[in-house]
Design a protein around this motif. Structure first.
Motif, PDB file in Angstrom:
ATOM      1  N   ASN A 170      -7.226  -4.568  -0.684  1.00  0.00           N
ATOM      2  CA  ASN A 170      -7.171  -3.620   0.156  1.00  0.00           C
ATOM      3  C   ASN A 170      -6.906  -4.003   1.656  1.00  0.00           C
ATOM      4  O   ASN A 170      -6.974  -5.393   1.786  1.00  0.00           O
ATOM      5  N   LYS A 171      -6.638  -3.751   2.592  1.00  0.00           N
ATOM      6  CA  LYS A 171      -6.207  -4.055   3.880  1.00  0.00           C
ATOM      7  C   LYS A 171      -7.319  -4.853   4.824  1.00  0.00           C
ATOM      8  O   LYS A 171      -7.154  -5.889   5.198  1.00  0.00           O
ATOM      9  N   ASN A 188      -4.229  -4.961  -8.718  1.00  0.00           N
ATOM     10  CA  ASN A 188      -4.220  -3.489  -8.603  1.00  0.00           C
ATOM     11  C   ASN A 188      -5.408  -2.759  -9.318  1.00  0.00           C
ATOM     12  O   ASN A 188      -5.582  -1.571  -9.481  1.00  0.00           O
ATOM     13  N   ASP A 197      -4.424   0.995 -10.488  1.00  0.00           N
ATOM     14  CA  ASP A 197      -3.566   1.688  -9.413  1.00  0.00           C
ATOM     15  C   ASP A 197      -2.428   0.786  -8.806  1.00  0.00           C
ATOM     16  O   ASP A 197      -2.700   0.120  -8.044  1.00  0.00           O
ATOM     17  N   GLU A 199       0.012   1.489  -7.203  1.00  0.00           N
ATOM     18  CA  GLU A 199       0.541   1.902  -5.696  1.00  0.00           C
ATOM     19  C   GLU A 199      -0.171   0.639  -4.877  1.00  0.00           C
ATOM     20  O   GLU A 199       0.308   0.314  -3.881  1.00  0.00           O
ATOM     21  N   HIS A 200      -1.172   0.295  -4.981  1.00  0.00           N
ATOM     22  CA  HIS A 200      -1.996  -0.976  -4.219  1.00  0.00           C
ATOM     23  C   HIS A 200      -0.912  -2.098  -4.128  1.00  0.00           C
ATOM     24  O   HIS A 200      -0.813  -2.338  -2.772  1.00  0.00           O
ATOM     25  N   ILE A 202       2.429  -2.023  -3.764  1.00  0.00           N
ATOM     26  CA  ILE A 202       3.527  -1.594  -2.988  1.00  0.00           C
ATOM     27  C   ILE A 202       3.045  -1.380  -1.736  1.00  0.00           C
ATOM     28  O   ILE A 202       3.477  -1.540  -0.454  1.00  0.00           O
ATOM     29  N   LYS A 203       1.847  -0.640  -1.417  1.00  0.00           N
ATOM     30  CA  LYS A 203       1.202  -0.236  -0.121  1.00  0.00           C
ATOM     31  C   LYS A 203       0.764  -1.677   0.660  1.00  0.00           C
ATOM     32  O   LYS A 203       1.116  -1.817   1.915  1.00  0.00           O
ATOM     33  N   LEU A 204       0.450  -2.533   0.186  1.00  0.00           N
ATOM     34  CA  LEU A 204      -0.160  -3.682   0.919  1.00  0.00           C
ATOM     35  C   LEU A 204       1.062  -4.640   0.935  1.00  0.00           C
ATOM     36  O   LEU A 204       0.947  -5.346   1.986  1.00  0.00           O
ATOM     37  N   GLN A 207       2.513  -5.519   4.523  1.00  0.00           N
ATOM     38  CA  GLN A 207       1.735  -5.987   5.501  1.00  0.00           C
ATOM     39  C   GLN A 207       1.351  -7.374   5.286  1.00  0.00           C
ATOM     40  O   GLN A 207       0.624  -7.987   5.986  1.00  0.00           O
ATOM     41  N   TYR A 232      10.286  -5.151  -3.886  1.00  0.00           N
ATOM     42  CA  TYR A 232       9.303  -5.313  -2.793  1.00  0.00           C
ATOM     43  C   TYR A 232       8.785  -6.557  -2.297  1.00  0.00           C
ATOM     44  O   TYR A 232       8.018  -6.857  -1.627  1.00  0.00           O
TER      45      TYR A 232
END
Length: 261
Positions: A170-171, A188, A197, A199-200, A202-204, A207, A232
Motif C-alpha cells: 500500500n501507499k 497483490n 486483489d 487492483e493493488h 494498478i492503483k500503486l 505513484q 501500466y
C-alpha cells in the motif's frame, strides 16, 4: 496476531539461533561469496525479456502443500528452458517448506539467470547468508521493516553486490522507501489476510517514479493480465503457485510465456 506477525516472530527466533551456530566469517569464506551476482534489473529490462520471475514454492500458509513432489534442480532447468527473466526461491522452512539448500542446488544448474532469495529478512545476517548461498537479489518486505531498516539492509545488499526487490502492499509502505532507481514489487496478496486483489498493482503503479522497475507479485495466473499490466509500466511478474501447482512447473511456465510473447 496476523500471519505476517507470526512469521516475523518465528523468523527472529530462527535467525538468532542461526547466528549462534554460524559465524559471518564462515559465510564470507564460502565459494559462492566470491561470484559476481547477475543483475535482476538488467534481466527485467533487457530487450525481449519475458519479465517472468518464476518461483519455486512447495507450500504456503494460505494454500498448504502446493507441490512437494518435484525437485528444485528439475524445476530450475524447466524454467531456464522456458526463458524466464529470473528465478525466485523460497528459503523459509517453517511456513513455506523451503531451505537455503534449495537455492544452492538451483545455483549449480543456473549460471545465467538471476536468483532472488525469497524470505522474510529481519536481520543483516540473512543478507550476508544470501550472498554466501549464491543469491543475486534479496526481498525486503516493507510491511515488516522500519524505514531505517529498509535503508540499512538495502545498503548492505548493495555493498555485497546484491540487488533488492522492495515489496509493498500500500501507499504507507511505499512511503517508507527512498524510491529513486529501485526495483519495487507490489504484492497483490495482503500478507496480513492473504487475500488477493490485482487492483493493488494498478492503483500503486502511478505513484512509483519512472526511474524504478515495477514488479507485480502474487495472484497472476492469466497471460492476458500480464499483457494488461505491461501497459501500466510493469516490467516484472513474479509467479509461483500457478506453475508449481502443476506436475511439470517448467512446462507450465513455457506454455504461459508462449501466450505473452
Amino acid at each position: 496476531m496476523n500471519i505476517l506477525d507470526k512469521i516475523v516472530a518465528h523468523k527472529k527466533k530462527e535467525v538468532a539461533q542461526l547466528k549462534s551456530e554460524v559465524s559471518i566469517n564462515k559465510l564470507v569464506k564460502s565459494p559462492n561469496f566470491k561470484r559476481t551476482p547477475i543483475s535482476l534489473r538488467k534481466a527485467l529490462t533487457v530487450k525481449n525479456s519475458t519479465g517472468i520471475i518464476a518461483e519455486f514454492k512447495r507450500q504456503s500458509p494460505s494454500k498448504g502443500i502446493i507441490n512437494d513432489k518435484v525437485e528444485v534442480v528439475d524445476v530450475t532447468q524447466g524454467y531456464l528452458q522456458a526463458n524466464v527473466a529470473a528465478q525466485s526461491i523460497l528459503t523459509d522452512t517453517h511456513f513455506f517448506g523451503g531451505s537455503v539448500l534449495d537455492l544452492m542446488q538451483a545455483r549449480t544448474v543456473n549460471e545465467t539467470t538471476p536468483i532472488l532469495r525469497k524470505d522474510f529478512i529481519v536481520d543483516g545476517f540473512q543478507i550476508v547468508e544470501a550472498k554466501a548461498i549464491g543469491a543475486d537479489a534479496i526481498l525486503l518486505i516493507a510491511a515488516c521493516l522500519t524505514k531505517q531498516e529498509l535503508k540499512n539492509y538495502g545498503k548492505l545488499a548493495g555493498d555485497l553486490g546484491l540487488e533488492v526487490l522492495y515489496e509493498v502492499h500500500n501507499k504507507e509502505e511505499l512511503d517508507k522507501i527512498e524510491l529513486e532507481n529501485k526495483i519495487i514489487g507490489i504484492n497483490n496478496r495482503n500478507l496480513k489476510t492473504f487475500k488477493v486483489d490485482l487492483e493493488h498493482s494498478i492503483k500503486l503503479a502511478g505513484q512509483i517514479p519512472t526511474s524504478c522497475i515495477k514488479v507485480s507479485e502474487s495472484g497472476l495466473s492469466n497471460p492476458a493480465v500480464i499483457v494488461g499490466l505491461k501497459e501500466y509500466g510493469f516490467k516484472g511478474f513474479l509467479i509461483g503457485e500457478n506453475f508449481m501447482k502443476t506436475e511439470d512447473p517448467g512446462l507450465a511456465c513455457q506454455a504461459f510465456i508462449n501466450q505473452i510473447r
